[in-house]
Design an enzyme around this catalytic site. Sequence first.
Site, mmCIF file in Angstrom:
data_model
loop_
_atom_site.group_PDB
_atom_site.id
_atom_site.type_symbol
_atom_site.label_atom_id
_atom_site.label_comp_id
_atom_site.label_asym_id
_atom_site.label_seq_id
_atom_site.Cartn_x
_atom_site.Cartn_y
_atom_site.Cartn_z
ATOM 1 N N GLU A 161 0.929 -1.280 -0.138
ATOM 2 C CA GLU A 161 -0.106 0.040 -0.001
ATOM 3 C C GLU A 161 0.923 1.432 -0.039
ATOM 4 O OE1 GLU A 161 -3.085 0.079 -0.528
ATOM 5 O OE2 GLU A 161 -3.641 -2.164 0.144
ATOM 6 N N ASP A 294 -5.134 -9.960 -8.134
ATOM 7 C CA ASP A 294 -5.571 -8.876 -9.372
ATOM 8 C C ASP A 294 -4.243 -8.296 -10.044
ATOM 9 O OD1 ASP A 294 -5.254 -7.505 -7.000
ATOM 10 O OD2 ASP A 294 -6.934 -6.411 -7.008
HETATM 11 C C1 DMJ Z 1 -6.196 0.675 -4.881
HETATM 12 O O1 DMJ Z 1 -5.429 0.817 -3.580
HETATM 13 C C2 DMJ Z 1 -5.389 -0.014 -6.038
HETATM 14 O O2 DMJ Z 1 -6.225 0.243 -7.379
HETATM 15 C C3 DMJ Z 1 -5.425 -1.512 -5.803
HETATM 16 O O3 DMJ Z 1 -4.651 -2.115 -6.889
HETATM 17 C C4 DMJ Z 1 -6.700 -2.114 -5.685
HETATM 18 N N1 DMJ Z 1 -7.267 -1.532 -4.588
HETATM 19 C C5 DMJ Z 1 -7.374 -0.130 -4.609
HETATM 20 C C6 DMJ Z 1 -8.603 0.356 -5.316
HETATM 21 O O4 DMJ Z 1 -9.722 -0.396 -5.549
#
Ligand code: DMJ
Length: 530
Positions: A161, A294
């Site tokens: 993050e 993802d």
């Molecule tokens: C964001 O922090 C980033 O896009 C991450 O890849 C997935 N989650 C959040 C947004 O949904």
Amino acid sequence: MLTVLHLSLPVCLQKWKQLSRLQRSLVLFMLVLLFICGMASYPTVTKRLTGKLSCIWRGAMIDTDQATEGTRDGQNKEDRMEAVRDAFRHAWKGYKDYSWGHDELRPVSRSYSEWFGLGLTLIDALDTMWILGLKEEFEEAKQWVATELTFNKNVDVNLFESTIRILGGLLSSYHLSGDSLFLDKARDIGSRLMPAFNTPSKIPYSDVNIGKGTAHPPRWTSDSTVAEVTSIQLEFRELSRITQDPQYQAAVAEVMSQVHKLDGKLDGLVPMFINTNSGQFSHQGIYTLGARADSYYEYLLKQWIQGGRKEDQFLEDYLQAIEGVKKNLLQKSSPNGLVFVGELSHGQFSPKMDHLVCFLPGTLALGAHNGLPADHMDLAKELMQTCYQMYVQMETGLSPEIVHFNMHQGSTRDIEVKPADRHNLLRPETVESLFYLYRFTKDHKYQDWGWEILQSFNKYTKVSSGGYTSINNVRDPDYPSPRDKMESFFLGETLKYLYLLFSEDPDLISLDKYVFNTEAHPLPIWPSPE
Ligand code: DMJ
């Protein structure tokens, strides 16, 4: 009216005193009964009342009747771009008034929440302000970075993050503005995150104390999340290139080369966890393009693009994974045949799709733009339609966090939402993909879909005193139930992608010059050596 009440009160009291105890009890009982029956026969009144009461907290409220106030009719692109600027200014006002320098705005309670205590929203939003041309706001935020931001803090941060939001945000602000302040700060946070890679396997721990220089996995496991350890590469590679210090790139390249060779993949699809001691996948058998996996797929393609399309291993792994998606995870819903990406759990298919998966149409389109097979673009368009349906089929016009698709003949609706999945966190993935699809096809329907989504955000998540809030229930337009939190990615990603979607200028962050990290921070595509 007040006077009448005033005069008749003593008379009533006198009569009340003349009643026996039994009579008084009977009257009270009847009154309570009448009240309960009245409320029960008007559930919407009760709901609205409790709804309003919960929405109003120290004066802040979502007023769905006035929330569209200030929005534009959206007939032309300037109107729509200006509407995004309005939305940003409104969100920024809330952040500035109630949470300046803190991580996230709590717009309903007009307060803030702290995650790392590093001004997360402010840093995440820097390059959005630059791109939207909000110079004053950008300068003010830059001053805060110059005078207040320090990473010399005894605080645990999540490696992934803080890389995608802080390191990514600072690097991109440096490239857009040319101000070396951002590069200095990027180098500072980058080097403080490096202890995360000191593990027996070199697969990084999830958490780092950036003040002490120590790192550790979460308390309950020695596993890290696959998406987290494989979606920090764009940022660390760029940090090495720009500082001429190879240590950052070397650390993240090691992770990629290990993951490339690991057993336990299914046709290029990866499990969700990896062990930091053994370096092997753990909790195997579940395959998803949603949470925890993802951005592994996204960063395979984007690293290949960032490096000038030369690092074949990334491309091979990406192409194999997309074939794996088609073979194992792709299905059509009933009755309308929406193409969706489900999940596989120990051989069992589940028609569950996270909103997070809606990054995929954009990534597929980006690949096709870079010369990958044309059928990737066909699939991108089909999935884009599905992600759009996840919005329009909800009563608020906003997607839930997770949907389930019906697959059996005779279903009456394609999409089901479980009660626990009805929240919307202001996530960006669908508008992100709409941006890519519009850039590459110039089909205006994608802009129109994005415009509808922006209007729904304005109608159901805008808090009148400033800011936007995530909500609990996208199926209840009367009471969407605010969660009282504005995630930093709403400013970092959602509003940025909406603005770029409505722009007709392909050079406003050209996709042939920049690659967006997974938090929407554009990083340069490396120039080829002369
Ligand atoms: C964001 O922090 C980033 O896009 C991450 O890849 C997935 N989650 C959040 C947004 O949904």
